[in-house]
Write a protein that holds these residues in place. Structure first.
Motif, mmCIF file in Angstrom:
data_model
loop_
_atom_site.group_PDB
_atom_site.id
_atom_site.type_symbol
_atom_site.label_atom_id
_atom_site.label_comp_id
_atom_site.label_asym_id
_atom_site.label_seq_id
_atom_site.Cartn_x
_atom_site.Cartn_y
_atom_site.Cartn_z
ATOM 1 N N SER A 195 36.740 50.640 -56.314
ATOM 2 C CA SER A 195 34.970 49.666 -56.018
ATOM 3 C C SER A 195 35.149 47.912 -56.550
ATOM 4 O O SER A 195 35.968 47.832 -57.204
ATOM 5 C CB SER A 195 34.132 50.275 -56.154
ATOM 6 N N CYS A 196 34.512 47.651 -55.459
ATOM 7 C CA CYS A 196 34.435 46.200 -56.064
ATOM 8 C C CYS A 196 33.214 45.505 -55.186
ATOM 9 O O CYS A 196 32.798 45.803 -54.177
ATOM 10 C CB CYS A 196 35.742 44.813 -55.043
ATOM 11 N N LYS A 234 32.426 32.378 -55.810
ATOM 12 C CA LYS A 234 30.811 33.940 -56.689
ATOM 13 C C LYS A 234 32.636 34.423 -57.402
ATOM 14 O O LYS A 234 33.247 35.172 -57.077
ATOM 15 C CB LYS A 234 31.135 34.354 -55.208
ATOM 16 N N GLU A 235 32.354 35.894 -58.521
ATOM 17 C CA GLU A 235 32.861 36.096 -59.221
ATOM 18 C C GLU A 235 32.530 37.549 -58.409
ATOM 19 O O GLU A 235 30.974 37.753 -58.008
ATOM 20 C CB GLU A 235 32.528 36.456 -60.603
ATOM 21 N N THR A 275 42.305 33.773 -59.593
ATOM 22 C CA THR A 275 41.448 33.824 -61.235
ATOM 23 C C THR A 275 41.217 34.862 -61.687
ATOM 24 O O THR A 275 40.067 35.035 -61.928
ATOM 25 C CB THR A 275 39.881 33.043 -60.537
ATOM 26 N N VAL A 276 41.768 35.960 -61.603
ATOM 27 C CA VAL A 276 41.864 37.505 -62.039
ATOM 28 C C VAL A 276 41.559 37.314 -63.996
ATOM 29 O O VAL A 276 42.241 36.770 -64.335
ATOM 30 C CB VAL A 276 42.854 38.247 -62.414
ATOM 31 N N LYS A 277 40.409 37.977 -64.348
ATOM 32 C CA LYS A 277 39.985 37.853 -65.800
ATOM 33 C C LYS A 277 40.061 39.441 -66.018
ATOM 34 O O LYS A 277 39.444 39.434 -64.991
ATOM 35 C CB LYS A 277 38.405 37.087 -66.566
ATOM 36 N N LEU A 278 40.792 39.490 -66.279
ATOM 37 C CA LEU A 278 40.961 41.596 -67.164
ATOM 38 C C LEU A 278 41.553 41.524 -68.226
ATOM 39 O O LEU A 278 42.630 40.891 -69.301
ATOM 40 C CB LEU A 278 41.573 41.553 -66.232
ATOM 41 N N ASP A 279 40.541 42.806 -69.167
ATOM 42 C CA ASP A 279 40.973 42.536 -70.364
ATOM 43 C C ASP A 279 42.440 44.358 -70.626
ATOM 44 O O ASP A 279 42.061 44.496 -69.711
ATOM 45 C CB ASP A 279 39.490 43.271 -71.120
ATOM 46 N N LYS A 280 42.241 44.633 -71.522
ATOM 47 C CA LYS A 280 43.481 45.275 -71.643
ATOM 48 C C LYS A 280 42.626 46.794 -71.063
ATOM 49 O O LYS A 280 41.907 46.746 -71.004
ATOM 50 C CB LYS A 280 43.660 45.620 -73.248
ATOM 51 N N TYR A 281 43.333 47.658 -70.532
ATOM 52 C CA TYR A 281 43.026 49.029 -70.553
ATOM 53 C C TYR A 281 43.007 49.528 -71.192
ATOM 54 O O TYR A 281 44.384 49.762 -71.887
ATOM 55 C CB TYR A 281 43.480 49.375 -69.266
ATOM 56 N N THR A 334 37.438 40.686 -63.201
ATOM 57 C CA THR A 334 36.274 39.772 -62.666
ATOM 58 C C THR A 334 37.466 39.031 -62.021
ATOM 59 O O THR A 334 38.766 38.847 -62.723
ATOM 60 C CB THR A 334 35.984 39.173 -63.449
ATOM 61 N N VAL A 335 36.491 39.289 -60.449
ATOM 62 C CA VAL A 335 37.859 37.369 -60.041
ATOM 63 C C VAL A 335 36.525 36.625 -59.627
ATOM 64 O O VAL A 335 35.335 37.413 -59.163
ATOM 65 C CB VAL A 335 38.424 38.587 -58.408
#
Length: 176
Positions: free
Chosen positions: A153-154, A122-123, A84-90, A116-117
């Motif tokens: 951190s999460c 829950k996100e 479920t990883v939702k990530l943008d470019k770094y 976000t995962v």
């Protein structure tokens, strides 16, 4: 522009003698370096493609997050988080550029990367402070990059990175 912000940090080394690099040399090194490169990192013993673009900033796409998520999740939760990883470019701005013979070293400003995962519906927000050093080899027209996770951190829980650091190394990425 990377060239403009880094001009003051330029030097060239050869035969133990330091000489100043001309503005033209620096501009040429910057022009040669700019572009999009494809390289690979290992993620859980799987060779994973990573795309990097260098221009005014560095942008990294497709960086694997498994080592980061393992700091917070295990087993089924980890598998769900990875799906479920939702990530943008770094993206990070350059702070210094140094020319040493046929190598151009570009250090990026340590920059936060958020993604976000979803676990159990829950996100969760994951934040990583990444430190990046890119090395362009003008002879072979390749880019190598070292990426280190300095903080992680999460949802406010801070990972202990003192004994088990997370770092990536991309060697000899080629320009697309």
């Amino acid at each position: 522009m990377l060239f403009a912000c880094c001009l003051m940090a330029l030097t060239s080394c050869g035969d133990d003698a330091k000489t100043e690099v001309t503005v033209e040399d620096a501009q040429q090194a910057y022009n040669d370096l700019k572009g999009t490169y494809v390289g690979y990192v290992m993620d859980e013993n799987v060779r994973t493609r990573v795309a990097m673009s260098i221009g005014q900033e560095l942008t990294v796409r497709d960086l694997p997050v498994t080592p980061m998520l393992k700091k917070f999740y295990a087993d089924k939760e980890l598998a769900e988080a990875l799906k479920t990883v939702k990530l943008d470019k770094y993206t990070a701005p350059a702070v210094t550029m140094v020319i040493a013979g046929n190598l151009v070293y570009v250090e990026m400003e340590p920059t936060d990367w958020a993604f976000t995962v979803t676990v159990d519906g829950k996100e969760h927000q994951v934040f990583a402070l990444l430190s990046v050093l890119a090395v362009y080899n003008s002879t072979y027209k390749t880019l190598s990059m070292s990426i280190e996770v300095k903080e992680l951190s999460c949802d406010g829980l801070i990972a202990d990175l003192t004994q088990n650091r997370i770092s990536y190394y991309i060697d000899n990425a080629t320009k697309e």
